[in-house]
Design an enzyme around this catalytic site. Structure first.
Site, PDB file in Angstrom:
ATOM      1  N   ARG A 143      45.734  46.146  37.821  1.00  0.00           N
ATOM      2  CA  ARG A 143      46.221  44.695  37.973  1.00  0.00           C
ATOM      3  C   ARG A 143      47.162  44.563  36.864  1.00  0.00           C
ATOM      4  NH1 ARG A 143      47.560  40.613  41.699  1.00  0.00           N
ATOM      5  NH2 ARG A 143      48.123  38.899  40.712  1.00  0.00           N
ATOM      6  N   ASP A 197      34.789  36.709  34.644  1.00  0.00           N
ATOM      7  CA  ASP A 197      34.803  38.316  33.656  1.00  0.00           C
ATOM      8  C   ASP A 197      32.710  38.214  33.083  1.00  0.00           C
ATOM      9  OD1 ASP A 197      38.108  39.537  33.128  1.00  0.00           O
ATOM     10  OD2 ASP A 197      37.220  38.876  34.517  1.00  0.00           O
ATOM     11  N   LYS A 225      40.591  45.201  26.278  1.00  0.00           N
ATOM     12  CA  LYS A 225      41.402  45.903  27.448  1.00  0.00           C
ATOM     13  C   LYS A 225      42.584  44.776  28.544  1.00  0.00           C
ATOM     14  CE  LYS A 225      39.738  45.299  32.056  1.00  0.00           C
ATOM     15  NZ  LYS A 225      40.368  44.520  32.945  1.00  0.00           N
ATOM     16  N   ASN A 226      41.810  43.517  28.235  1.00  0.00           N
ATOM     17  CA  ASN A 226      43.020  42.799  28.266  1.00  0.00           C
ATOM     18  C   ASN A 226      43.943  41.431  27.860  1.00  0.00           C
ATOM     19  OD1 ASN A 226      41.520  43.116  31.668  1.00  0.00           O
ATOM     20  ND2 ASN A 226      40.612  41.207  31.638  1.00  0.00           N
ATOM     21  N   ARG A 263      44.195  39.827  46.155  1.00  0.00           N
ATOM     22  CA  ARG A 263      45.029  39.384  44.500  1.00  0.00           C
ATOM     23  C   ARG A 263      46.281  39.571  44.851  1.00  0.00           C
ATOM     24  NH1 ARG A 263      41.631  42.437  39.943  1.00  0.00           N
ATOM     25  NH2 ARG A 263      42.520  40.421  39.067  1.00  0.00           N
ATOM     26  N   ARG A 288      36.370  52.056  33.541  1.00  0.00           N
ATOM     27  CA  ARG A 288      37.445  50.872  33.438  1.00  0.00           C
ATOM     28  C   ARG A 288      38.034  50.104  32.275  1.00  0.00           C
ATOM     29  NH1 ARG A 288      40.132  48.978  38.842  1.00  0.00           N
ATOM     30  NH2 ARG A 288      41.888  47.945  36.969  1.00  0.00           N
ATOM     31  N   CYS A 346      40.358  45.853  40.593  1.00  0.00           N
ATOM     32  CA  CYS A 346      39.364  45.671  41.388  1.00  0.00           C
ATOM     33  C   CYS A 346      39.596  44.700  42.588  1.00  0.00           C
ATOM     34  CB  CYS A 346      38.491  44.744  40.088  1.00  0.00           C
ATOM     35  SG  CYS A 346      38.157  45.616  39.456  1.00  0.00           S
TER      36      CYS A 346
END
Ligand code: EPZ
Length: 414
Positions: free
Chosen positions: A91, A302, A21-22, A120, A394, A115
């Site tokens: 994000r 994470d 995902k990231n 943030r 997500r 999240c």
């Protein structure tokens, strides 16, 4: 939808991990740099990708999903047309800033979502583009950035993953050499640099704390497979450690998981790395340990929440400190409802291992906290019902099927 989970022991078989995902979110944003077609492979079914598709479609991108393949065409984009409701959900939306600024010298966005794991801000992103020569206007939630960029040396006060990614992309067409010092070194940064170079950009040092971008005139499209998701893999590896069993994780880069492998071995869990796989063998009993979550190559923040679930049933006492996010311990309240013994003090959780957790009704409040509660339900006696499943959706693709495939007693209830 809710998740129903019962105690699961002696997990057996294999789990295949998919795209990260990231890494996918910044690479989808990077595709805005080119008018040519970009095809991304091994894309998991996670809602953050669907939201990013909506954000880019609002900008004029044409994106088709065929199973785990994304076909992206950004020939005609309109940087002024933003999907603000969607941008405030994830994000990753902040990552359109760099590529739009590079390609059309203009970007409009609202403050990103993501999240609720502490403040943030995006001050490091905005300070960086200002240093590159852009003008930043903020009116309420709306941010407008425009201007011609010039090469310079940037230095991040904190090795922010997102700021590093945005500034890498912003500098792709800036003639000359732009340097980013104190850059984030996460594997996802390396993957973004690898993707950019495959399209014709000239990025050097990605994955180290100093990145140099030599401006080019244009970049092209192509086919790319983002790196496998080290956090998806790590979450399930921790699950096998806690339940006991013998599971092979396929499509994993074991080097991305060194901090977790070291920690699990320290706790008495058997971890065997292969070229692109990792095997976990556990008898379900292990000692506690301590983790300090730091920017890569430190222990990944994470995996902090999933590790809290494992420490909750480990022998002895464990300390968990998160130096990346200021308040990322919301899951500990739910774990204590299941019988865990966790006390918070500032950004440290002191966890006294208990014999067994007790199933109950708990609520996920963020993505990785939701992952932690899934694991706790697998470890606990009796039934666990998890609500707030939208957070889990997500970032964990097809998790019910994957976990059931190795013997986890989990099902979705509508
Ligand atoms: C990325 O978030 C990941 N998200 C996060 O994963 C991950 O936890 C984080 O990196 C750290 O590894 C994506 O890649 C989409 P940061 P990002 O900028 O880029 C502060 C998950 O569960 N900061 O490195 O937002 C910030 O407040 C998610 O998959 C500033 O102060 O992380 C935080 O304390 C959660 N100003 C710290 O830096 C800024 O301008 C790390 O943030 C930017 C960040």
């Amino acid at each position: 939808m809710k998740l129903l989970i019962d105690k699961s022991r002696d997990l057996q078989g294999k789990i295949t991990i998919h795209g990260c995902k990231n890494s996918i979110l910044p690479i989808m944003a990077a595709s805005l740099l080119t008018k040519k077609e970009v095809v991304l492979l091994d894309i998991p079914h996670i809602s953050d990708v669907e939201v990013m598709i909506k954000i880019m479609t609002a900008l004029g991108s044409k994106i088709k999903r065929e199973g785990r393949v994304l076909i992206i065409n950004n020939e005609n984009i309109n940087p002024g047309k933003i999907a603000s409701a969607d941008m405030s959900k994830i994000r990753g939306s902040s990552l359109i800033l760099g590529p739009l600024l590079a390609r059309v010298k203009f970007a409009k966005m609202v403050f990103p979502g993501g999240c609720k794991i502490g403040k943030r801000p995006i001050d490091l992103h905005l300070d960086g583009v200002r240093k590159l020569g852009a003008k930043v206007d903020i009116e309420g939630e709306l941010i407008t950035v425009k201007g011609n960029l010039k090469p310079c040396t940037l230095r991040l006060d904190f090795p922010s993953v997102g700021a590093t990614e945005n500034l890498m992309m912003a500098a792709v067409f800036t003639a000359g050499y732009t340097k980013i010092e104190n850059a984030a070194r996460e594997p996802e940064i390396y993957d973004l640099g690898k993707f950019l170079n495959q399209t014709g950009a000239r990025v050097f040092g990605h994955g180290t704390d100093t990145i140099i971008i030599e401006g080019v005139k244009t970049v092209y499209g192509g086919v790319y497979t983002p790196m496998p998701d080290r956090i998806e893999a790590g979450t399930y590896m921790i699950g096998v450690a806690g339940c006991g069993g013998d599971v092979l994780f396929e499509n994993v880069n074991p080097r991305h998981l060194n901090p977790l492998t070291f920690k699990l071995r320290q706790m008495g869990i058997n971890v065997t790395p292969y070229y692109n796989a990792v095997r976990i063998k556990s008898k379900g009993s292990f000692s506690g340990s301590n983790i300090i979550c730091m920017p890569h190559p430190g222990f990944p923040t994470d995996l902090q929440a999933p590790m809290c679930s494992l420490f909750a049933i480990a022998g002895g006492e464990s300390l968990v400190t998160d130096k990346v996010f200021s308040s990322r311990f919301v899951h500990t309240k739910e774990l204590n409802k299941m019988g865990a013994n966790i006390k918070l003090s500032g950004n440290t959780a002191r966890i006294k291992g208990v014999e067994e957790l007790t199933g109950g009704e708990v609520e996920a409040a963020d993505l990785r906290g939701g992952g932690a509660l899934m694991l706790a339900g697998m470890f606990a006696s009796g039934h666990t019902v998890i609500s707030g499943v939208k957070y889990i959706n997500r970032g964990y693709g097809d998790y019910v099927e994957k976990l059931r495939g190795v013997g986890v007693k989990i099902k979705a209830a509508y």
